[in-house]
Design a protein around this motif. Structure first.
Motif, PDB file in Angstrom:
ATOM      1  N   GLY A   8       0.823  -1.218   0.000  1.00 17.97           N
ATOM      2  CA  GLY A   8       0.000   0.000   0.000  1.00 17.97           C
ATOM      3  C   GLY A   8       0.851   1.259   0.000  1.00 17.97           C
ATOM      4  O   GLY A   8       0.539   2.223  -0.713  1.00 17.97           O
ATOM      5  N   ARG A   9       1.923   1.250   0.775  1.00 20.25           N
ATOM      6  CA  ARG A   9       2.817   2.413   0.808  1.00 20.25           C
ATOM      7  C   ARG A   9       3.458   2.641  -0.556  1.00 20.25           C
ATOM      8  O   ARG A   9       3.568   3.781  -1.022  1.00 20.25           O
ATOM      9  N   ALA A  14       3.878   6.065  -5.168  1.00 17.36           N
ATOM     10  CA  ALA A  14       4.201   6.133  -6.595  1.00 17.36           C
ATOM     11  C   ALA A  14       3.562   7.352  -7.263  1.00 17.36           C
ATOM     12  O   ALA A  14       4.197   8.031  -8.084  1.00 17.36           O
ATOM     13  N   LEU A  15       2.328   7.648  -6.922  1.00 18.13           N
ATOM     14  CA  LEU A  15       1.631   8.799  -7.499  1.00 18.13           C
ATOM     15  C   LEU A  15       2.385  10.094  -7.212  1.00 18.13           C
ATOM     16  O   LEU A  15       2.606  10.919  -8.108  1.00 18.13           O
ATOM     17  N   PHE A  16       2.788  10.271  -5.968  1.00 12.08           N
ATOM     18  CA  PHE A  16       3.432  11.523  -5.566  1.00 12.08           C
ATOM     19  C   PHE A  16       4.873  11.608  -6.061  1.00 12.08           C
ATOM     20  O   PHE A  16       5.353  12.698  -6.371  1.00 12.08           O
ATOM     21  N   LEU A  17       5.558  10.480  -6.140  1.00 19.31           N
ATOM     22  CA  LEU A  17       6.922  10.496  -6.689  1.00 19.31           C
ATOM     23  C   LEU A  17       6.881  10.877  -8.165  1.00 19.31           C
ATOM     24  O   LEU A  17       7.700  11.679  -8.626  1.00 19.31           O
ATOM     25  N   GLN A  53       6.243  16.983  -2.209  1.00 11.14           N
ATOM     26  CA  GLN A  53       5.686  15.707  -2.645  1.00 11.14           C
ATOM     27  C   GLN A  53       6.741  14.607  -2.627  1.00 11.14           C
ATOM     28  O   GLN A  53       6.480  13.489  -2.165  1.00 11.14           O
ATOM     29  N   GLY A  54       7.920  14.915  -3.142  1.00 10.43           N
ATOM     30  CA  GLY A  54       8.994  13.918  -3.192  1.00 10.43           C
ATOM     31  C   GLY A  54       9.437  13.474  -1.815  1.00 10.43           C
ATOM     32  O   GLY A  54       9.559  12.272  -1.537  1.00 10.43           O
ATOM     33  N   MET A  59       9.371   9.460   2.430  1.00 10.46           N
ATOM     34  CA  MET A  59       9.252   9.137   3.853  1.00 10.46           C
ATOM     35  C   MET A  59       8.242   8.007   4.066  1.00 10.46           C
ATOM     36  O   MET A  59       8.481   7.093   4.864  1.00 10.46           O
ATOM     37  N   ILE A  60       7.132   8.050   3.342  1.00 12.08           N
ATOM     38  CA  ILE A  60       6.133   6.990   3.443  1.00 12.08           C
ATOM     39  C   ILE A  60       6.687   5.699   2.855  1.00 12.08           C
ATOM     40  O   ILE A  60       6.592   4.630   3.468  1.00 12.08           O
TER      41      ILE A  60
END
Length: 139
Positions: A8-9, A14-17, A53-54, A59-60
């Motif tokens: 899930g992480r 992936a979207l935010f990276l 965002q990156g 971190m997540i």
């Protein structure tokens, strides 16, 4: 459960990276769009939002104070929804609908990030596959 949360992480981050890479590699084009939305200092805002965002996503993903990473994403998503997707000011029905979809997507992602923050702050070190524990504690 550890593996499911890790998957899930990865999927969430992936979207935010991907978005962060876009902000940092296509800064001029995104700054032009931000300027059209009357964002102050659009180039700096695009660069800053890319970094936020990156950092939040990493971190997540890596499990380094993941609760703080999720909070960073919330702090990015809510203002972005309001400033960039102001459907109430759209000139026509199609634009209004597109902006509303993007607004609601950002708000929903902010809600998910907020839940993720609370989850990590609650379980702290009980959840494996993270590099650190949570920064915050919610009992």
């Amino acid at each position: 459960m550890d593996v499911l949360v890790l998957i899930g992480r990865v999927l969430f981050a992936a979207l935010f990276l991907n978005s962060a890479v876009g902000h940092l590699t296509h800064t001029q084009a995104m700054a032009g769009y931000a300027a059209s939305k009357k964002v102050p200092s659009p180039k700096a805002a695009v660069l800053a939002s890319g970094v936020v965002q990156g950092v939040g996503a990493l971190m997540i993903l890596l499990g380094v104070w993941p609760d703080l990473g999720a909070l960073l994403l919330v702090l990015f998503l809510v203002p972005t929804a309001v400033l960039m997707h102001d459907f109430w000011a759209a000139p026509d029905g199609e634009a209004r609908q597109n902006e509303m979809i993007q607004f609601l997507k950002d708000i929903a992602l902010a809600g998910a990030a907020l839940m993720l923050m609370a989850f990590f702050a609650h379980v702290d070190t009980d959840l494996g596959l993270t590099l650190t524990g949570s920064l915050f504690s919610i009992d």
